[in-house]
Design a protein around this motif. Sequence first.
Motif, PDB file in Angstrom:
ATOM      1  N   LYS A 621      -4.867  58.041 -41.277  1.00 24.45           N
ATOM      2  CA  LYS A 621      -3.669  58.735 -41.772  1.00 24.45           C
ATOM      3  C   LYS A 621      -2.707  58.962 -40.603  1.00 24.45           C
ATOM      4  CE  LYS A 621      -6.472  61.390 -45.078  1.00 24.45           C
ATOM      5  NZ  LYS A 621      -7.802  61.141 -44.506  1.00 24.45           N
ATOM      6  N   GLN A 622      -1.490  58.489 -40.769  1.00 23.17           N
ATOM      7  CA  GLN A 622      -0.481  58.650 -39.720  1.00 23.17           C
ATOM      8  C   GLN A 622       0.716  59.459 -40.204  1.00 23.17           C
ATOM      9  OE1 GLN A 622      -0.972  57.369 -36.615  1.00 23.17           O
ATOM     10  NE2 GLN A 622      -2.957  56.504 -37.213  1.00 23.17           N
ATOM     11  N   TYR A 623       0.994  59.357 -41.505  1.00 26.19           N
ATOM     12  CA  TYR A 623       2.149  60.049 -42.071  1.00 26.19           C
ATOM     13  C   TYR A 623       1.753  60.641 -43.427  1.00 26.19           C
ATOM     14  CZ  TYR A 623       4.540  57.057 -38.703  1.00 26.19           C
ATOM     15  OH  TYR A 623       4.930  56.413 -37.554  1.00 26.19           O
ATOM     16  N   ALA A 624       2.335  61.782 -43.763  1.00 30.92           N
ATOM     17  CA  ALA A 624       2.135  62.413 -45.062  1.00 30.92           C
ATOM     18  C   ALA A 624       3.477  62.555 -45.754  1.00 30.92           C
ATOM     19  CB  ALA A 624       1.484  63.779 -44.899  1.00 30.92           C
ATOM     20  N   VAL A 625       3.474  62.398 -47.080  1.00 28.72           N
ATOM     21  CA  VAL A 625       4.707  62.493 -47.835  1.00 28.72           C
ATOM     22  C   VAL A 625       4.502  63.403 -49.048  1.00 28.72           C
ATOM     23  CG1 VAL A 625       4.194  60.456 -49.246  1.00 28.72           C
ATOM     24  CG2 VAL A 625       6.567  61.205 -48.978  1.00 28.72           C
ATOM     25  N   VAL A 626       5.518  64.151 -49.388  1.00 28.06           N
ATOM     26  CA  VAL A 626       5.531  64.931 -50.622  1.00 28.06           C
ATOM     27  C   VAL A 626       6.852  64.663 -51.335  1.00 28.06           C
ATOM     28  CG1 VAL A 626       5.575  67.211 -51.652  1.00 28.06           C
ATOM     29  CG2 VAL A 626       3.990  66.742 -49.803  1.00 28.06           C
ATOM     30  N   PHE A 627       6.725  64.240 -52.604  1.00 31.86           N
ATOM     31  CA  PHE A 627       7.911  64.037 -53.436  1.00 31.86           C
ATOM     32  C   PHE A 627       8.078  65.287 -54.306  1.00 31.86           C
ATOM     33  CE2 PHE A 627       6.012  59.901 -52.622  1.00 31.86           C
ATOM     34  CZ  PHE A 627       7.092  59.140 -52.212  1.00 31.86           C
ATOM     35  N   TYR A 628       9.258  65.894 -54.238  1.00 32.75           N
ATOM     36  CA  TYR A 628       9.546  67.093 -55.026  1.00 32.75           C
ATOM     37  C   TYR A 628      10.304  66.671 -56.283  1.00 32.75           C
ATOM     38  CZ  TYR A 628       8.105  69.688 -50.906  1.00 32.75           C
ATOM     39  OH  TYR A 628       7.386  70.201 -49.849  1.00 32.75           O
ATOM     40  N   LEU A 629       9.618  66.792 -57.439  1.00 35.96           N
ATOM     41  CA  LEU A 629      10.217  66.364 -58.696  1.00 35.96           C
ATOM     42  C   LEU A 629      11.152  67.439 -59.258  1.00 35.96           C
ATOM     43  CD1 LEU A 629       7.738  64.453 -58.360  1.00 35.96           C
ATOM     44  CD2 LEU A 629       7.588  64.408 -60.856  1.00 35.96           C
ATOM     45  N   LYS A 630      12.056  67.010 -60.105  1.00 36.43           N
ATOM     46  CA  LYS A 630      13.024  67.932 -60.702  1.00 36.43           C
ATOM     47  C   LYS A 630      12.359  68.933 -61.653  1.00 36.43           C
ATOM     48  CE  LYS A 630      16.880  64.687 -60.310  1.00 36.43           C
ATOM     49  NZ  LYS A 630      17.876  63.845 -61.017  1.00 36.43           N
TER      50      LYS A 630
END
Length: 652
Positions: A621-630
Amino acid sequence: MKSQTSYFNKTIIREDLRRLWGIGTLYFLALIFTGPIVFLINVKNANTINSYFETYISINEHIFQIIFAIVFPLILGTIIFRYMQLKNSTGMMHSFPFTRNMLFNSHVLASSIILFMPIFVNFIIMFLIYNGIYTGANITAGDIYKWLFTTLILNYTVLLMTVFTGMISGVSFIQAILSLIFLFLPLGLTGLIMLTLDIMLFGYAANDTIIENFALKVIPITGGLYGEKINPLLIIWYIALLVILFLVSKFLYHKRNLESAGDSIVFDILKPIFKYGVTFCSMILGGLYFSFAVTKNHFWLYFGFFIGALFGYIIAEMIIRKSIWVFNRLYGFIPFVIAAGLFFTIIDLDLIGYEKKLPNLDEIEGAYFGSYVNEKSLKEDNLLIRNKNNIIYILKLHETIINNKSEIENIPSENRNRQIAIGYKLKNGSILMREYSVPQKMVDNNPYIKKIYELKEYKIINNSIFRIDPNKIQIIKINPMYSNEIVTISNKNEIKEFIEAVKADILEESYEEMTAKQEPWAYIDVEYIDNVKPHESMIVPEWKKSYKNLENWLKQKGYYEKARITPNDIKYAIVKNIKEVENIDNIYDFESIKGKKIEIKDKEKIEKLLRTCRNFSLNNKQYAVVFYLKDSNKITGWYSDENVPDFIKNSL
């Protein structure tokens, strides 16, 4: 003269019934209080009665009945011939003007009656319940007759097995123990031997057919009578088994010396069989215990074999001699050690060529590749690869594994977490099966596995969508990830086009796409028309992010926007560099994770992030992402340096 030629004696039968009627009564109470009484208590609840009644009729689903069918016949068979185990009693009983033939037949008949009566009365009660208060549709009158037959077979098998062991042992306790051992010996011993061979032989694949068709069914108590359809040959065998147990027991009864009462094993010819049988079973148990409990390697396996065999031999000698002072008789253990040592040397050095055996291409009718194999898999032609050019890849993979045996076995078993199964159906009718536990690294770096996965023939075999008739599909439902929207497709032409698009995507899919640790865009449910047989149905693959044909088709039909989460559903995304963070197992506490971060609102970049993120755990794991939905939901994911988009790598 009449008493000399008669097969039975009424006095003996009446005395047995008078003495032992209590066992039959207890059996009846046990059956009725775990069955009919429960039904009557719930007489006002039809659904509960139906459910209980159907479970009770299916003996394999009602464990108490199986326990009763073992315990009561075992007790009865031990008690009714108890006089054979006591010197005074056996001498007195055989001094009466009864022949051994009369004694044996009468005791067995009395025991049979004692067991039959509670079962038959319970059968009558169940028949009345079936005709009176049962309102379900899953049980027929034939099922109740089947219950009667099955229960009688189970009880009489245990009874006659106990009678048999009572003829070869002069101690009631040992008689009871031997009865239990013999009832489960075929299944237990077969399983133990297969587990041992799995440890000793590289690539050993247990033939489940041996268990399913022999070990499991040879004795009815372990499952041969529990299927919906009973094989008539099995019924013939079970009846024959009862006859054999009766005749052999009767023969031994006539041959048994009265003075042997109290001896653990009454026939000298059986003592070495008992002694070395116990030694062998104890050896297998000891090897398995040390192999699994300490560490799964051959040193501890053989150490366990020796300790287990020695322990078993000593215990068997103590039982036979009825003394703990048997250590001066250990010389009999030496031949066993020599024989076992030779056998294990042959196995360990693979002098029989099992581990290195590889069929010639011209001998192969079809080949199988997967994670598990059994004889049934190799007999189903629709699971076999038949193109010789494709079979070569399986042979090459198999050869590679054989040649790397030492390297694979030197890797700790917990790191060999990928199962590879290979099977061949040969033109001469025989089969060859192998199963291997290999490290994931070997799978990732093996070119033949990639080629096998990408074979058109392999894909067609392993995807049931290629075997379904689209005309039998009523509705297809697309359930997008992280969305409550459901896309329903019911038009017959669209269903056919949908299936063809998925087929095209499967055939075009690369090995890397097949093994990518990504969540799909959506999961797909299929509803079929009525009366579709199980083998005609299918599990439609999920809509993977690599399925371009399906994606284009959904766009053409106007389903695309509702069938998946798109950038239009997302307010923004945040990506963090977590290279310096240790022990990251999840990112649900994303805000507390330290590291450089970047906020993304550009829809094209969000789309790129959605397509490339991994939603399952990564080793690097090098990067983490979170998508914030509407709608306030979140989607989380990971990237490594290999799959992270360049615009993220350059920014962080």
